[in-house]
Scaffold this motif. Structure first.
Motif, PDB file in Angstrom:
ATOM      1  N   MET A   1       0.963  -1.431   0.258  1.00  0.00           N
ATOM      2  CA  MET A   1       0.227   0.191   0.580  1.00  0.00           C
ATOM      3  C   MET A   1       1.275   1.315   0.223  1.00  0.00           C
ATOM      4  O   MET A   1       2.001   1.806   0.784  1.00  0.00           O
ATOM      5  N   TYR A   9      -6.365  10.175   4.108  1.00  0.00           N
ATOM      6  CA  TYR A   9      -7.242   9.474   5.636  1.00  0.00           C
ATOM      7  C   TYR A   9      -6.646  10.893   6.911  1.00  0.00           C
ATOM      8  O   TYR A   9      -7.389  11.608   7.194  1.00  0.00           O
ATOM      9  N   TYR A  16     -13.832  12.895   5.312  1.00  0.00           N
ATOM     10  CA  TYR A  16     -14.052  12.311   5.248  1.00  0.00           C
ATOM     11  C   TYR A  16     -15.576  11.953   6.548  1.00  0.00           C
ATOM     12  O   TYR A  16     -16.183  11.100   5.620  1.00  0.00           O
ATOM     13  N   LYS A  20     -20.101   9.424   5.179  1.00  0.00           N
ATOM     14  CA  LYS A  20     -20.771   8.464   5.475  1.00  0.00           C
ATOM     15  C   LYS A  20     -22.167   8.832   6.369  1.00  0.00           C
ATOM     16  O   LYS A  20     -21.711   9.639   7.908  1.00  0.00           O
ATOM     17  N   GLY A  44     -10.040  -0.322  10.045  1.00  0.00           N
ATOM     18  CA  GLY A  44     -10.386   0.475  10.005  1.00  0.00           C
ATOM     19  C   GLY A  44     -12.003   0.955   9.987  1.00  0.00           C
ATOM     20  O   GLY A  44     -12.757   1.487   8.770  1.00  0.00           O
ATOM     21  N   GLY A  46     -12.807   4.316  10.390  1.00  0.00           N
ATOM     22  CA  GLY A  46     -13.065   5.265   9.354  1.00  0.00           C
ATOM     23  C   GLY A  46     -13.503   6.304  10.288  1.00  0.00           C
ATOM     24  O   GLY A  46     -12.465   6.111  11.631  1.00  0.00           O
ATOM     25  N   ASP A  65      -7.746   1.437  13.536  1.00  0.00           N
ATOM     26  CA  ASP A  65      -7.768   2.173  11.898  1.00  0.00           C
ATOM     27  C   ASP A  65      -5.955   2.541  11.713  1.00  0.00           C
ATOM     28  O   ASP A  65      -5.129   2.925  13.010  1.00  0.00           O
ATOM     29  N   GLY A  66      -5.629   2.828  10.565  1.00  0.00           N
ATOM     30  CA  GLY A  66      -4.356   2.867  10.739  1.00  0.00           C
ATOM     31  C   GLY A  66      -3.857   4.601  10.530  1.00  0.00           C
ATOM     32  O   GLY A  66      -2.865   4.639  11.268  1.00  0.00           O
ATOM     33  N   SER A  67      -5.307   5.416  10.431  1.00  0.00           N
ATOM     34  CA  SER A  67      -5.378   6.974  10.944  1.00  0.00           C
ATOM     35  C   SER A  67      -5.446   7.278  11.960  1.00  0.00           C
ATOM     36  O   SER A  67      -6.696   7.234  12.599  1.00  0.00           O
ATOM     37  N   LEU A  70      -8.421   9.637  12.229  1.00  0.00           N
ATOM     38  CA  LEU A  70     -10.174   8.996  12.070  1.00  0.00           C
ATOM     39  C   LEU A  70      -9.660   8.725  13.374  1.00  0.00           C
ATOM     40  O   LEU A  70     -10.839   8.184  13.442  1.00  0.00           O
ATOM     41  N   MET A  85      -4.398   1.001  14.504  1.00  0.00           N
ATOM     42  CA  MET A  85      -3.835   0.020  14.006  1.00  0.00           C
ATOM     43  C   MET A  85      -3.088  -0.078  12.410  1.00  0.00           C
ATOM     44  O   MET A  85      -4.648  -0.692  11.930  1.00  0.00           O
ATOM     45  N   MET A  86      -2.923  -0.826  12.280  1.00  0.00           N
ATOM     46  CA  MET A  86      -2.488  -1.326  10.545  1.00  0.00           C
ATOM     47  C   MET A  86      -3.447  -2.643  10.688  1.00  0.00           C
ATOM     48  O   MET A  86      -3.218  -3.528  11.508  1.00  0.00           O
ATOM     49  N   PHE A  87      -3.549  -2.903   9.676  1.00  0.00           N
ATOM     50  CA  PHE A  87      -4.156  -4.214   9.446  1.00  0.00           C
ATOM     51  C   PHE A  87      -3.142  -5.504   9.587  1.00  0.00           C
ATOM     52  O   PHE A  87      -3.178  -6.467  10.430  1.00  0.00           O
ATOM     53  N   CYS A 102     -15.206  -2.758   6.590  1.00  0.00           N
ATOM     54  CA  CYS A 102     -15.942  -1.618   5.364  1.00  0.00           C
ATOM     55  C   CYS A 102     -15.282  -1.056   4.276  1.00  0.00           C
ATOM     56  O   CYS A 102     -14.894  -0.157   5.108  1.00  0.00           O
ATOM     57  N   ALA A 103     -14.861  -1.529   3.167  1.00  0.00           N
ATOM     58  CA  ALA A 103     -13.747  -0.414   2.578  1.00  0.00           C
ATOM     59  C   ALA A 103     -12.510  -0.672   2.929  1.00  0.00           C
ATOM     60  O   ALA A 103     -12.280   0.379   2.730  1.00  0.00           O
TER      61      ALA A 103
HETATM   62  C1  LIG Z   1     -12.576   3.600   2.316  1.00  0.00           C
HETATM   63  S1  LIG Z   1     -12.248   4.120   4.129  1.00  0.00           S
HETATM   64  C2  LIG Z   1     -13.723   3.459   5.330  1.00  0.00           C
HETATM   65  C3  LIG Z   1     -13.619   3.646   6.032  1.00  0.00           C
HETATM   66  C4  LIG Z   1     -15.632   3.231   6.932  1.00  0.00           C
HETATM   67  N1  LIG Z   1     -14.797   1.529   7.467  1.00  0.00           N
HETATM   68  C5  LIG Z   1     -15.697   2.989   6.419  1.00  0.00           C
HETATM   69  O1  LIG Z   1     -17.335   2.447   5.958  1.00  0.00           O
HETATM   70  O2  LIG Z   1     -16.790   4.321   6.236  1.00  0.00           O
HETATM   71  C6  LIG Z   1     -10.762   3.022   4.719  1.00  0.00           C
HETATM   72  C7  LIG Z   1     -10.230   3.032   5.968  1.00  0.00           C
HETATM   73  O3  LIG Z   1      -9.391   2.360   5.999  1.00  0.00           O
HETATM   74  C8  LIG Z   1      -7.816   2.748   6.872  1.00  0.00           C
HETATM   75  N2  LIG Z   1      -6.608   2.015   6.491  1.00  0.00           N
HETATM   76  C9  LIG Z   1      -6.283   2.535   5.443  1.00  0.00           C
HETATM   77  N3  LIG Z   1      -5.537   1.410   5.311  1.00  0.00           N
HETATM   78  C10 LIG Z   1      -4.963   1.251   6.425  1.00  0.00           C
HETATM   79  C11 LIG Z   1      -4.375  -0.057   7.175  1.00  0.00           C
HETATM   80  N4  LIG Z   1      -2.881  -0.365   6.101  1.00  0.00           N
HETATM   81  N5  LIG Z   1      -3.961  -0.141   8.182  1.00  0.00           N
HETATM   82  C12 LIG Z   1      -4.817   0.228   8.786  1.00  0.00           C
HETATM   83  N6  LIG Z   1      -6.326   1.058   8.438  1.00  0.00           N
HETATM   84  C13 LIG Z   1      -5.805   1.283   7.139  1.00  0.00           C
HETATM   85  C14 LIG Z   1      -8.228   4.187   6.447  1.00  0.00           C
HETATM   86  O4  LIG Z   1      -7.419   5.193   7.000  1.00  0.00           O
HETATM   87  C15 LIG Z   1      -9.852   4.658   6.127  1.00  0.00           C
HETATM   88  O5  LIG Z   1      -9.985   5.138   8.261  1.00  0.00           O
END
Ligand SMILES: C[S@@+](CC[C@H](N)C(=O)[O-])C[C@H]1O[C@@H](n2cnc3c(N)ncnc32)[C@H](O)[C@@H]1O
Length: 194
Positions: A1, A9, A16, A20, A44, A46, A65-67, A70, A85-87, A102-103
């Motif tokens: 990534m 983010y 952002y 939603k 994630g 958000g 969430d990684g951000s 957020l 936390m990162m995935f 989700c997403a």
């Molecule tokens: C498209 S948003 C979706 C947020 C929420 N789940 C929603 O449906 O509104 C993607 C989320 O994934 C988080 N994210 C992206 N890459 C990530 C990673 N490698 N590890 C953890 N979180 C991550 C972003 O910070 C963001 O909050």
């Protein structure tokens, strides 16, 4: 990534967070599969819109969430801490009745997906379920905001999930929708049970 994904983010967290307003309708059938009052991990989260619905449905929730931006907004929204936390930092074993993404995993680098799916399998209790949605495509790339997406086919996704563990069931839903970029987008979601 690419780092530009989290940079997006971090820098656009407030905007952002307004994107939603209602929880994902597919969250509720997923929660019905999970043990009532059980523990859910959200990857994630958000701004925490779905997280709030999970808590209101009576589940315990570890939202992540990684951000950090957020996560801070979602912490305020939920009144409970959202872990940064990162995935690929997921290290739980036999802990969760559900894992919900989700997403979010749609941003994980394609080469990291098999390991992340194995970690999700390991984190679930026997009988626990995962729900995760992905933007569909034939090769990975970035969108107009510079966010990385794995843009994966259902077939490739299915192969990765099946490699991750001996699931007792796997189903998919596909639909046409959009996202923050408002571009028409094909989506696919997996529901799998351990
Ligand atoms: C498209 S948003 C979706 C947020 C929420 N789940 C929603 O449906 O509104 C993607 C989320 O994934 C988080 N994210 C992206 N890459 C990530 C990673 N490698 N590890 C953890 N979180 C991550 C972003 O910070 C963001 O909050």
């Amino acid at each position: 990534m690419s780092n530009n994904t989290l940079k997006f983010y971090q820098e656009n967290a407030s905007t952002y967070a307004t994107h939603k307003s209602r929880p994902n309708s597919m969250l509720f059938p997923f929660l019905e599969r999970c043990k009532a009052g059980g523990r859910i991990l959200e990857l994630g989260t958000g701004a925490g819109v779905d997280a709030q619905a999970i808590l209101e449905a009576g589940f315990k929730l570890d939202a992540t969430d990684g951000s950090s931006e957020l996560a801070a907004l979602a912490t305020l929204h939920l009144g409970q801490e959202v872990k940064v936390m990162m995935f690929d930092e997921l290290a739980a074993t036999d802990t969760y009745d559900g894992v919900y993404a989700c997403a979010s995993l749609t941003h994980a680098s394609k080469e990291d997906l098999p390991t992340i799916f194995e970690k999700i399998y390991r984190a679930l209790v026997s009988g626990g379920s995962v729900w995760a949605s992905f933007k569909v495509g034939s090769h990975d790339g970035t969108d107009s905001f510079g966010r990385y997406y794995n843009y994966i086919s259902k077939e490739e996704l299915d192969a990765f999930w099946k490699q991750a563990g001996p699931w007792s069931s796997i189903t998919y839903e596909s639909w046409e929708g959009s996202g923050f970029d408002e571009v028409p987008t094909s989506w696919v979601a997996i529901t799998a049970s351990k």
